[in-house]
Structure formats: structure tokens, C-alpha cells
Design a protein around this motif. Structure first.
Motif, short mmCIF file in Angstrom:
data_model
loop_
_atom_site.label_atom_id
_atom_site.label_comp_id
_atom_site.label_asym_id
_atom_site.label_seq_id
_atom_site.Cartn_x
_atom_site.Cartn_y
_atom_site.Cartn_z
N SER A 50 -14.20 5.51 12.87
CA SER A 50 -14.16 3.10 12.34
C SER A 50 -12.68 3.37 12.16
O SER A 50 -12.32 2.24 13.11
CB SER A 50 -14.92 3.09 11.37
N GLN A 66 -19.38 -1.15 13.48
CA GLN A 66 -20.57 -0.22 12.73
C GLN A 66 -21.44 -0.49 11.80
O GLN A 66 -22.65 -0.42 12.05
CB GLN A 66 -19.10 0.94 12.11
N ASP A 71 -18.60 1.81 17.94
CA ASP A 71 -18.95 2.37 16.87
C ASP A 71 -19.90 2.90 16.31
O ASP A 71 -20.80 1.40 15.75
CB ASP A 71 -17.88 1.69 15.93
N GLU A 72 -20.59 4.07 16.54
CA GLU A 72 -21.91 4.40 15.39
C GLU A 72 -22.93 3.14 15.99
O GLU A 72 -23.96 3.04 15.17
CB GLU A 72 -21.39 4.59 13.57
MG LIG Z 1 -17.74 5.46 10.59
#
Ligand SMILES: [Mg+2]
Ligand SMILES: Nc1ncnc2c1ncn2[C@@H]1O[C@H](COP(=O)(O)OP(=O)(O)O)[C@@H](O)[C@H]1O
Lengths: 247, 480
Positions: free
Chosen positions: A41, A85, A170-171
């Protein structure tokens, strides 16, 4: 398109990124995998311009510009998009209002005229359909009371609208059930184009089964320890990160 | 975002800080009985009104300024203030805009409120108050047809003396508080609105107040009466030029709603807040009160307060009629060294009376924002209900928010609910919006406007747009 050279970043006194090197060409999808806390991240935040992180060394060249010199919004105008995220709640601000403001801000800087209300609505409805989202989403406050999966869909919806050149995801797969994962994955696939690159941060093989990456990198302790093609992801899925972390 | 960046963002030169060059007919500073007689004479008032003013003055002399508000300011020297000022070339009053001093029109244009445009766009009747005397009144005819009276109070004293006599001071008595007493003694002018029985006022009524004379106190006095079954929506907007000295403003607004009548009173205020040290801003001490006299009457106050070095203001509702309703929706912004002490009072007297309070306080830079609310339920107000929500938003970490909710419930069946929150504009929020292409300024505006939405929704449409723009200007800075 994106060239990351020897990137070091820290928070306060704590070094987090310790010399990242990464070359992403136009049209490529790169997956970044790695254990929790390895700096994934941080990497995407630094690329998007978050100022909590201090870049202590290295450089990032994006389409011929020094990316680190730009403000976050200037990066957005230049075509960088970060799917968070943890998408942030903005109480009292309707989703549709943000979508319209964001799209028009980006259009303005690409020399395009502001979209009229009717045109905008038509476009948003198209994208909602792709993301299998209900129109009610438009009238809810940004991310407020959204489930984890809804937030992620909403991020990809924004990406569909803004049509970035470099998407940092991000994720985006975490918190999604199987059906939602397919919708999100296909939403990302639709965006694949010769002039567009994707940096996909994920823990799991399952997203990569849908969005097949050109390259997979393993990030551990702030460094890229290993790179390979999509088979690397399968190997990691079987064997875990232990061997790599020790390396 | 660093504190410095936030300061920059919040800081900006007051856009409307200019002074119109109009010769004025201004009384020298000072206050005594002779000054009051002079004001009354110049305005050609009847004897009863002069007596009323003198009575108020006598009461004021006995009173002392309130000290309990969460404010700090040097004592005001009431003898250094001039209590009357009128634009010259008034003559008999202009019949149309063409007859108005061009400098005045220019002023309105700079403020972005050209009367011509407003007439066409919004169909809003504008009773423009420039300093102490009303200069332009438009849309009179249309209102006249509906039987609505909308004119300067000074005019109503002559055209409808029986109404003025009956209602003036009937909601806010002369000695209600220090500043109300002062206003009663020296009030300059303001609006008078009378909606007859069963009439729905055909348009939104609007008045723009503006202070333009150095060292001149402004003592507006507005009186709105809605007879049985009538409805009116009244809009008040303020803005003022930059000043070196603090300017006192002590207005009184009285609303009367009879059985089944409804009054919506909306204010967007944009007075010069003073420089970074709070110097040069407006001291704003206002008494606003509405009385629901009849059953099922309803009064709503909606306000956006962005100006003033000091604000002391509590629009209130006295709910006498059974099932009557009082509402207060407020956004108050305190930045620089601004101090805002605002809130409301809801006095429940009749059975099943209901009130709603939504207060949004925004503090930036070194601003101090205090909400002070009183909900009072008298014996006999059976099943009275109140819902209060106070939200504070902090931008930066040198500002403050304070909440003082007072409840006096003397009726056991009353149901009172109170909710309060304090939040900060977070770096996460700003960063999120910036990655979506919004400038730092636009991002802040978006978060702040979201915070205010519940209140802005209550404003009439064209005012809501203005309110958002004004909030934007208030928070705008040198960034970028
Ligand atoms: Mg992360
Ligand atoms: N704002 C911050 N303040 C302090 N530590 C941080 C901050 N952001 C990240 N870190 C730390 O940096 C490391 C990497 O975090 P992160 O980039 O979120 O990892 P990942 O996304 O790979 O799980 C972790 O040890 C985390 O605690």
C-alpha cells in the motif's frame, strides 16, 4: 510508461520502501504480491502522491515526467488512478456528485468539454451495468455504509469512468465474494488496452485467475525479492512466501 | 495537510471588501434622548413611535451588556457610534431602478446581486436596504394584488400604523435584552411583511442588508406577520465592505405566525469577519424570535453564518399554539479569530408542540464556534417533543468547538432527544478526493458542503446555490 528506480520511502523515522525498481510498459498488467506489512500500500500511495510518506531516494518517471514532482490531483489529471485498499467515506456527499466532479475535473485537464447532465447520466448508467451495480448507489453518500464489496465495486466504477492510463489497484479483490470477484475482475479486464497499464496489488491467486498478469512481483520488507510471469503467482499460492522472505 | 497549508487555504482577502462612494447624511457619533428625537424627526415618525423609542432608551440605560456568551471582545463605546445615516439624493424615493444612484447599482453588481437579473431569474421581490434607509422596492404590485404588504418598516409606520402598533415589540419586548433595547431605541429600518388570512405569498421575499458607513451602527428591525392559514418564505442576505474598526450590528427580527400559518425565514450572512487578528470585522448581536401564536402554526429558521468578527445570535421559537412546530437549521463558520456564539431557544408552551434543531458548526484557523441551545418545556406542554443534533467540524488543530445544550423540562410527558458529534476533515478524505482530480480547495469544499447538506437542503433552491458558493469563498485560499 512507468519507471520506478531505486525508490526509498519512509514514515517518520521508519524506512518502508528500500529500493524498489520496476519497469512497466504500456499495455502491461503487473501484479504485486507479498505478505502483510511488506509495503504494497505504501508503494501505491507514494505513486498516487500521499504526503505522509517521505521519499528519501530514487525517482519515478511516468510518461516522461517526474511523477514525484506532481500533486495528487495533477497525477490524476495525467491519468494516474488509485483504487484504495480502504476507500474513504465522505458524509453528505452523494456518489453521483463525486463521480461527476471527478470526471469533469479530469476532462477539463484533458481539454475535453464538461459533460452535460444527460450525457453524464447515460455514461454512468452504462458503467453501472458493467459493474452490476444498482442505480441507488448514485444517490448514497460516498462509501458511507457501503459493505466492503460495495466499496471495491465503487472504486472500479470510478476507474471505468475516469479511464486512467495507469491504474493502481490496491487489494481491490479483498472482501469480495466469488460473484463480486468475477464482476470486479471482468471490470478490470475490460479496461485492458494497449495504452493502459495496471499495477495490481493482491494477496490471492484468485483475482489473477481472472485478470491474467504479464508479470508478478513479490514484495517483502520493502524490496522486490522475486519477479516472474503468472506461474509465479501459482507457485506462491502453493508454497507461501516463507522461502522468499528468507531470501 | 499541514497547519500552514490549511491556514493558507482558509485565508483569503475578503472578496466584497470595497467602499461605495456615496455622500451620506450621517448624524455625529453619540447617543442621548436628543439623538433619538432627531432620528424620529428625520424619519417623519408619528408621536407614538417616538414615545416608544424613548421608553426603550430609558430601559436600555438601566441594563448591562450580556457577559455569559463564549466570546471575548473589548467593551463597545456606544458614544463613538453614529446612529443614523442615509444615502443622499433620497428625495421621494426612486420609482424604478433608473432613478437609483448608479453607485448603488454598482455596489450590487460587485456583490453579484444585480437587481435586474434577479427580477428576471428568480421572481424575487427585493427590498434593498443600503445603510439605514431602504432604497429600492420592487415587485410591489404583484404582492399588492395578493394583499401582501412588503415594504420598509419606516413606510409601514405610515401606511399601516395600526398593524405596526399592534405587533411591534409584541414578540421581542423593548427590554428583552441589552441589544434588543438598544435596537428599540434607535432602530434604523428594515422590512415589514404582512400576509393576510389564507394567502400564500406568491414569491420568496428577499432583502439584502449592507453596511456602508464607517462607524455607523446598523439597527435593522424586521417584523413579519402571517395571519391564519397563510404562508411566507423570507430570505435575508448580508455582506459588507472591509473596515478598520469594528462595526456594531444589533438587529431585531420578530415573527408572528397565527393558526395554521407558516413562516420560513432563511439567512445567508457574509459580513467581513475582520483581518487575521479579528480586527475590522462586524460585531453582530442579533435578537431573532418567532411566536407560533395559533394552533398548528410553524416557524423555521435556516441560516448560514460566515461573517462577523463576533456573532451572538439565537433565533428562537415560542410555541404557544397546540401542535405548533419550531425548526432551526444552522451552519455557522468561524475562522481567523472569529468567534461565533449561536444557537437557538425552543420554548414549548402548547400541548404536542414539536421542535427540531440541526446545528452544524465549522471551525477553521483560530476560529471558535460555540453552540448554545435552550429547550424549555413549560408545564402543560403535554407530549412536547424536541430533537436536537449538534455537529461540529474542525479544520486544522488550532480551532475549537463548544456545545452548551441546556434543557429545562417542567412537563414530565415531554420527550427530548439530543445527539452531538465532533469530527475533523481528515487527510484521508482530502487525499481520496485529490486522487480523483479535485484540487485541495475543491476537496475541502466538497467535504464541508457534505457536512452542511442537511441544512442547505432546507434553504430555497437559489439560496442553497448561493450558500454553497459563499462557503466556498469563505474557505478559499491562496493555494495553487
Ligand atoms: Mg495494504
Ligand atoms: N502512515 C503510516 N504510519 C506509520 N507506519 C506506517 C504507515 N503506513 C504504513 N506503515 C507501516 O509500513 C509498513 C508497510 O505497510 P503497508 O504499505 O500498508 O503494507 P501492505 O500494504 O503491504 O500490507 C507496515 O509496517 C505499516 O505498519
Amino acid at each position: 510508461m512507468l519507471s520506478i528506480r531505486n525508490l526509498h520511502a519512509r514514515v517518520g523515522d521508519k524506512p518502508i520502501l528500500k529500493g524498489i525498481n520496476l519497469e512497466i510498459n504500456a499495455g502491461e498488467v503487473h501484479a504485486i504480491m507479498g505478505p502483510n506489512g511488506s509495503g504494497k500500500s505504501t508503494l501505491s500511495s507514494v505513486l498516487a502522491g500521499r504526503d505522509d510518506y517521505e521519499v528519501t531516494d530514487g525517482e519515478v518517471i511516468y510518461m516522461g515526467q517526474n511523477l514525484l514532482d506532481l500533486e495528487p490531483e495533477e497525477r490524476a489529471w495525467a491519468g494516474v488512478f488509485l483504487s484504495f485498499q480502504y476507500p474513504v467515506e465522505i458524509p453528505g456527499v452523494k456518489n453521483i456528485y463525486l463521480l461527476k466532479a471527478a470526471l469533469n475535473a479530469v476532462r477539463e485537464h484533458r481539454g475535453l468539454p464538461e459533460l452535460k447532465a444527460g450525457e453524464f447520466l447515460k455514461l454512468v448508467r452504462e458503467k453501472l451495468k458493467v459493474m452490476q451495480m444498482d442505480e441507488a448507489f448514485l444517490h448514497r453518500n460516498v462509501n458511507e455504509g457501503f459493505s466492503g464489496g460495495e466499496k471495491k465495486r465503487n472504486e472500479i466504477l470510478q476507474m471505468q469512468l475516469l479511464e486512467p492510463t495507469l491504474a493502481l489497484l490496491d487489494e481491490t479483490d479483498s472482501g469480495l465474494d466469488v460473484d463480486a470477484l468475477r464482476v470486479v475482475g471482468e471490470g478490470i479486464n475490460r479496461m485492458r488496452a494497449p495504452d493502459r497499464s495496471v499495477l495490481l496489488v493482491t494477496h490471492y491467486q484468485r483475482l489473477l485467475d481472472i485478470v491474467k498478469p504479464d508479470f508478478v512481483h513479490v514484495l517483502a520488507h520493502g524490496e522486490i525479492k522475486l519477479s516472474g510471469d503468472h506461474t509465479l503467482a501459482e507457485k506462491l499460492e502453493r508454497e507461501g512466501y516463507e522461502g522468499i522472505e528468507a531470501a | 495537510m499541514s497547519q500552514q497549508e490549511i491556514d493558507q487555504l482558509v485565508d483569503q482577502d475578503y472578496k466584497y471588501g470595497f467602499v461605495t462612494d456615496i455622500e451620506s447624511d450621517t448624524l455625529p457619533p453619540g447617543l442621548n434622548e436628543d439623538v433619538i428625537r432627531e432620528i424620529s424627526t428625520r424619519k417623519g415618525e408619528p408621536e407614538w413611535l417616538l414615545e416608544w423609542r424613548l421608553e426603550a432608551y430609558a430601559k436600555w440605560l438601566q441594563m448591562t451588556p450580556p457577559e455569559w456568551a463564549h466570546l471575548e471582545y473589548p467593551p463597545i463605546d456606544f458614544q463613538s457610534i453614529s446612529y443614523f445615516s442615509a444615502p443622499k439624493k433620497q428625495g421621494d424615493g426612486p420609482k424604478s431602478l433608473d432613478e437609483v444612484d448608479p453607485a448603488l447599482i454598482e455596489t450590487y453588481n460587485k456583490l453579484g446581486i444585480p437587481l435586474e437579473e434577479q427580477k428576471m431569474l428568480a421572481g424575487v421581490a427585493v427590498d434593498a436596504v443600503f445603510d439605514s434607509v431602504s432604497v429600492v422596492t420592487t415587485f410591489k404590485e404583484k404582492l399588492h394584488e395578493a394583499g401582501v404588504v412588503f415594504c420598509p418598516l419606516s413606510e409601514a409606520v405610515h401606511s399601516h400604523p395600526e398593524l405596526v402598533k399592534k405587533f411591534l415589540g409584541s414578540v421581542v419586548p423593548q427590554n428583552d435584552n441589552y441589544y434588543a433595547a438598544l435596537n428599540s431605541a434607535v432602530f434604523s429600518d428594515g422590512s415589514f411583511v404582512y400576509i393576510p388570512k389564507g394567502v400564500r405569498c406568491p414569491m420568496e421575499l428577499s432583502t439584502y442588508f449592507r453596511i456602508n458607513q464607517q462607524n455607523t451602527g446598523q439597527f435593522e428591525r424586521t417584523l413579519i406577520v402571517a395571519e391564519e392559514g397563510s404562508y411566507v418564505s423570507y430570505l435575508e442576505g448580508c455582506t459588507a465592505p472591509q473596515r478598520d474598526e469594528n462595526q456594531l450590528h444589533a438587529a431585531v427580527v420578530e415573527l408572528v405566525a397565527e393558526t395554521d400559518a407558516e413562516i420560513k425565514y432563511s439567512t445567508v450572512q457574509n459580513w467581513f469577519a475582520g483581518d487575521d487578528e479579528g480586527k475590522g470585522g462586524i460585531y453582530n448581536f442579533v435578537t431573532k424570535r418567532g411566536e407560533c401564536r395559533g394552533d398548528r402554526a410553524k416557524i423555521s429558521w435556516t441560516q448560514l453564518e460566515t461573517g462577523s468578527a463576533i456573532t451572538w445570535k439565537y433565533p428562537s421559537c415560542v410555541l404557544k399554539g397546540a401542535d405548533s412546530v419550531g425548526e432551526f437549521y444552522s451552519v455557522a463558520v468561524a475562522g481567523k479569530k472569529q468567534q461565533a456564539d449561536t444557537g437557538t431557544k425552543m420554548i414549548h408552551i402548547g400541548p404536542r408542540t414539536r421542535s427540531t434543531i440541526i446545528s452544524k458548526g465549522i471551525s477553521t484557523a483560530r476560529g471558535q464556534n460555540a453552540y448554545r441551545g435552550l429547550v424549555k418545556v413549560l408545564p402543560g406542554a403535554v407530549d412536547a417533543r424536541n430533537f436536537t443534533q449538534c455537529d461540529s467540524l474542525l479544520i486544522g488543530d488550532q480551532c475549537g468547538a463548544h456545545t452548551f445544550p441546556y434543557v429545562e423540562a417542567e412537563e414530565p410527558s415531554a420527550q427530548l432527544e439530543h445527539e452531538a458529534t465532533t469530527s475533523k476533515v481528515s487527510d484521508d478524505q482530502l487525499f481520496y478526493l485529490r486522487t480523483r482530480g479535485m484540487s485541495e480547495e475543491d476537496a475541502l469544499n466538497m467535504v464541508v458542503n457534505g457536512f452542511c447538506k442537511e441544512v442547505f437542503q432546507k434553504l430555497p433552491m437559489e439560496f442553497a446555490v448561493e450558500a454553497e458558493a459563499l462557503l466556498g469563498i469563505t474557505l478559499e485560499g491562496a493555494v495553487g
